[in-house]
Structures are given as C-alpha cells and as structure tokens.
Write an enzyme that holds these catalytic residues in place. Structure first.
Site, mmCIF file in Angstrom:
data_model
loop_
_atom_site.group_PDB
_atom_site.id
_atom_site.type_symbol
_atom_site.label_atom_id
_atom_site.label_comp_id
_atom_site.label_asym_id
_atom_site.label_seq_id
_atom_site.Cartn_x
_atom_site.Cartn_y
_atom_site.Cartn_z
ATOM 1 N N SER A 16 0.823 -1.220 0.000
ATOM 2 C CA SER A 16 0.000 0.000 0.000
ATOM 3 C C SER A 16 0.853 1.264 0.000
ATOM 4 O O SER A 16 0.572 2.208 -0.754
ATOM 5 C CB SER A 16 -0.972 -0.015 1.177
ATOM 6 N N HIS A 45 5.444 -12.956 7.585
ATOM 7 C CA HIS A 45 5.648 -11.565 7.154
ATOM 8 C C HIS A 45 6.784 -11.513 6.146
ATOM 9 O O HIS A 45 7.708 -12.313 6.219
ATOM 10 C CB HIS A 45 5.981 -10.666 8.355
ATOM 11 N N HIS A 62 -2.363 -8.693 2.303
ATOM 12 C CA HIS A 62 -1.944 -7.458 2.987
ATOM 13 C C HIS A 62 -3.017 -7.118 4.024
ATOM 14 O O HIS A 62 -3.254 -7.897 4.932
ATOM 15 C CB HIS A 62 -1.756 -6.385 1.901
ATOM 16 N N ASP A 73 -2.105 -8.640 12.183
ATOM 17 C CA ASP A 73 -3.497 -8.991 11.907
ATOM 18 C C ASP A 73 -4.009 -10.186 12.706
ATOM 19 O O ASP A 73 -5.199 -10.477 12.692
ATOM 20 C CB ASP A 73 -3.668 -9.291 10.409
ATOM 21 N N ARG A 96 3.342 -5.180 17.292
ATOM 22 C CA ARG A 96 1.972 -4.663 17.245
ATOM 23 C C ARG A 96 0.996 -5.758 17.706
ATOM 24 O O ARG A 96 0.003 -5.486 18.350
ATOM 25 C CB ARG A 96 1.646 -4.168 15.827
#
Ligand code: HAX
Length: 426
Positions: free
Chosen positions: A233, A309, A263, A364, A318
């Site tokens: 992105s 990843h 993504h 995620d 995160r």
C-alpha cells in the site's frame, strides 16, 4: 508554538541540503544488488527506496523515527502523524493546534454520502472508503495550485494541506461507511470535544460504557500507521504520488492495495479462521484440536492468516500490544482465548512445516478478536480501520517526498528472455 506546517518549513531546507549533498558526493556508490530470485520474487530486500518516516527491522519490528512502536502505544494517532512528519513528538500546545486543524477540516461534503448510498448494498467497505476518497478529489488544493502554476519547492505545502483535509475527514467518512453499509441507522454527528480516534469511535455508534472501545480505536489507529516504504500500500501510494497525482488519487490507490488478502485484508481472514474454529468445536478448542485444524488448513494448500511476514522474523510488536490490551480488557472472551492459544501452537507448526520464513504472528492475528469482543462483528470492515491509520503513513511519506522533490518512480523492467541471455553470458 510552531504549527506542523511551520515546523516542517523550518526543517525542510536542511533536509534538502542533506540529500543534495549526499547525492552529489556519493551518487555513484552501490547500496544494493538485485539477484534473479529478487527480480522474480517481488523485489524482497532490494534497497531502492527512501523512506524517512519509519523502518521495519526483521528482529525488532516497526520503528517510527527511531522509536520502537512498542514504546508508542499510549500515544494518540495525531501525535504519531506529527512524529512521522517531523521526527519529533509534539508538545501539548502543538498537539492541540494540530487537533484543531483536523477539527476545522472534518466535514465530509454532502455529495459523498449520495455516492456511498448509491453503491450496491453488498459493496465491500474498502471499496466504499476508497470511492468516498476519490469522490472528494475535486477538493484537492494541490491539483488546483498545480494547474494555476506553482514552484516545485512549494508542492509539499499543498500536499500537506490536502493531507490535513483528508485525514480530518477520515473518521466521519469511515464511520459513515460502517453505518451505511451495515444498516446501522442515521449517521452520528461528530463530537468536537473528542480527539480524532475518540470521535471516530463515537461516530461508529458502538456502545462503549467503559470507554475501552475508544481506547482500542486509539491503539488500533496508532499501531497501523506506517510500515516503511516498500509494503504494497505505501509503495503504491508512493508511485502514484510520484506522478504528481494529488493525495486523493494516491491515498485511494494505496488503500486499494491494502485491500488484498495478503496485505490488509488478512485481518478479516484471521477472524474468519478463528470463528471457524470456535464454530467447529463449539467454544475454545484444546491444543490438539487447534493443531489438527492448523495442519488441515496447511495441507489443503491455504495459508494461516495472521502468521508470517515479508520482512519481520519475530512476533510482531503490534501483535504483542493488542495481546496485552486483550489480556487487560477481555481475558475470558472465547474468541480472544482462541487467538491466544493459536499463538501458543501455530509458530511451532509453521516451523515444522518449514515453508514460512517467519512463523510468528503479525499485526493482523489478534486485532479482530478485540473488535469482535466490543460488538464490531462485521469483519469485512476491519481493513477499513487498518486503512484509516495507514493514511497517516501514506500522507507523511508524500509530504516529505514532495519536499525533497523525489522524481517520478520508473524502475527498469526486463523480460524473462533478457534474464536467460544474461545468465547464459555469465
Ligand atoms: N501460512 C502458510 N504458509 C505460509 C505462511 C502462512 N501464514 N506464510 C508464508 N507461507 C508460505 C508462503 O506461502 C510461501 O509458500 P510457497 O513457497 O509455496 O510459495 C513460503 O511460506 C515462503 O513465504 P515467505 O517468504 O515466508 O513469505 P512472503 O514474504 O512470500 O509472504 C505473507 C508474506 C505475509 C504474504 C505470508 O506470510 C502470508 O501469506 N501470510 C498469511 C497472510 C497474512 O497474514 N497477511 C498479513 C501480513 C501482514 C500485513 O501486511 N498486513 O497488512
């Protein structure tokens, strides 16, 4: 106290001089090579982009302007935007000034709601977000000024203005997407006394008696803000902006890349995976059942969403931050418990399978379970949350790139035959 624009104006001359000096003195030095594997493999690891806002270290995760993301979890997204742009956290008065700048620009033009309401009832929320942004393209000050004729040195000022406009409108726009797409009733007016993420939580209309949902939104919109320059992105947004397409075009393009299942859409896929487990075992499965389900998924040729990843080689900090939030706020929630148990079993399975270079959870893997806990059960919406936050990164990168007059992106491509001939000659 200097505003964001004044701060940038004071920093940019030295930044330009730095870069000009570097290129003049060391322009011919080689910083990266490209192997055949990299050329056919998504350019992994090729150092050919500049991004000053943040860095992703394989063993440490996201670092924003030198500060690991794990140390920024108590900060608000507005502070993070200031940090991304300037390299410094804002003082209280500067933060308030920036928040006021956002408030002053926060009204979404009425025609956007007409466009969104005219879309198919089953449109994906990411399509609605992206379309809403594109619908506002006519508001671009950069495009207007460029058409009138401005100097290259001034571009960044209008990119900043468009960025402020766009970021300011995102909470109302994205909350509107939620309420229209999922038939939640009338749009909820903004509460000007609230911060950017708090107002977003308020306009979504999710009941929040404890205030923890608003806290989750602050954390969510902070954690997803940026991930250096080469992710799909950010890179897409960078390429589009390099053609001097204005921020509305560039941000919408970046979001379209974010919408892919490898993504940003992965957070929707993750929750589907966790809910499928919960359904199949009518609650929290034991570790044996989790292992079997994971192996069955892998053996059917699918990926385990939320794991792996392209750059990271450790548990994503995160993910760790979301996990800590869940342990504090909803440790007994069944969906959260499944996420926590998966964290205990999946890395070893991926290591045993031996394909994924990174067997650990990414951002995620856990965020969806927290949203679900608060009653935001419409998982196609989750990538929109990711998108709102990531716009902070797209815009800060764009402002700096225009300040540095980074030219249009145009790498050289070669054909498969060219590579065959090249390796034959070697
Ligand atoms: N489950 C199963 N297999 C996996 C895997 C996973 N979670 N992650 C990687 N692999 C496989 C790859 O499919 C690849 O297989 P092939 O050799 O058969 O093609 C192999 O392991 C090597 O891949 P890699 O080099 O480790 O990973 P990539 O850099 O190619 O891809 C991805 C990185 C994130 C796309 C990948 O790990 C993946 O598909 N993960 C699941 C989806 C996901 O969680 N995406 C979100 C990532 C975070 C993000 O950007 N959010 O926006």
């Amino acid at each position: 106290m200097a505003s964001l624009k004044e701060k940038l104006a004071s920093q940019i001359p030295a930044l330009r001089q730095d870069v000009r000096g570097l290129v003049k003195e060391h322009g011919a030095k080689v910083i990266s090579e490209v192997t055949v594997t990299q050329a056919f493999g998504g350019m992994r690891g090729v150092k050919s982009l500049i991004c000053d806002t943040s860095l992703v270290e394989p063993e440490k995760g996201l670092i924003i302007r030198g500060i690991p993301i794990g140390e920024l979890t108590d900060r608000m997204p507005e502070e993070i935007f200031y940090l991304l742009c300037t390299g410094e956290l804002p003082y209280k008065a500067t933060l308030e000034d920036l928040q006021k700048e956002f408030k002053d620009r926060s009204t979404v033009p009425a025609y956007v709601w007409d466009v969104l309401r005219a879309m198919p009832a089953d449109a994906h929320p990411m399509v609605m977000l992206s379309t809403g942004i594109m619908a506002m393209e006519g508001e671009s000050v950069f495009r207007k000024k460029y058409t009138e004729g401005i100097k290259r040195e001034e571009y960044w000022e209008y990119i900043l203005e468009d960025s402020l406009q766009l970021i300011a409108k995102l909470p109302a726009l994205a909350a509107g997407v939620y309420r229209i797409r999922f038939n939640k009733g009338d749009l909820i007016p903004s509460d000007p006394s609230l911060d950017w993420a708090g107002d977003f939580a308020h306009m979504l209309g999710i009941p929040d008696p404890t205030g923890e949902f608003a806290n989750l939104m602050r954390l969510y919109l902070t954690l997803h803000c940026d991930h250096e320059g080469g992710n799909v992105s950010a890179f897409t947004s960078h390429v589009v902006a390099s053609a001097l397409s204005d921020p509305y075009y560039a941000v919408s393009a970046g979001l379209n890349g974010l919408a892919g299942p490898l993504h940003g859409l992965a957070n929707q896929e993750c929750l589907k995976f966790v809910l499928a487990l919960k359904d199949k075992y009518s609650g929290v499965p034991d570790d044996e059942a989790l292992k079997k389900f994971t192996w069955d998924t892998l053996n059917s040729g699918q990926v385990i969403p939320g794991y792996g990843h392209a750059v990271l080689r450790v548990t994503d900090p995160r993910f760790t931050a979301f996990h800590a939030f869940g342990q504090r706020v909803c440790p007994d929630d069944e969906v959260f418990k499944i996420v926590a148990r998966l964290f205990a079993v999946v890395p070893d399975i991926l290591k045993e399978q031996g394909k994924a270079k990174d067997p650990y959870p990414n951002v995620d893997a856990g965020s969806g379970s927290l949203l679900y806990h608060f009653g935001m059960t419409e998982f196609p919406y989750y990538t929109v949350l990711f998108g709102i936050s990531r716009v902070l990164g797209f815009c800060s990168q764009m402002i700096i790139e225009r300040a540095l007059a980074i030219p249009i992106t145009r790498p050289k491509s070669v054909g498969t035959d060219w590579v065959k001939n090249f390796v034959a000659k070697k």
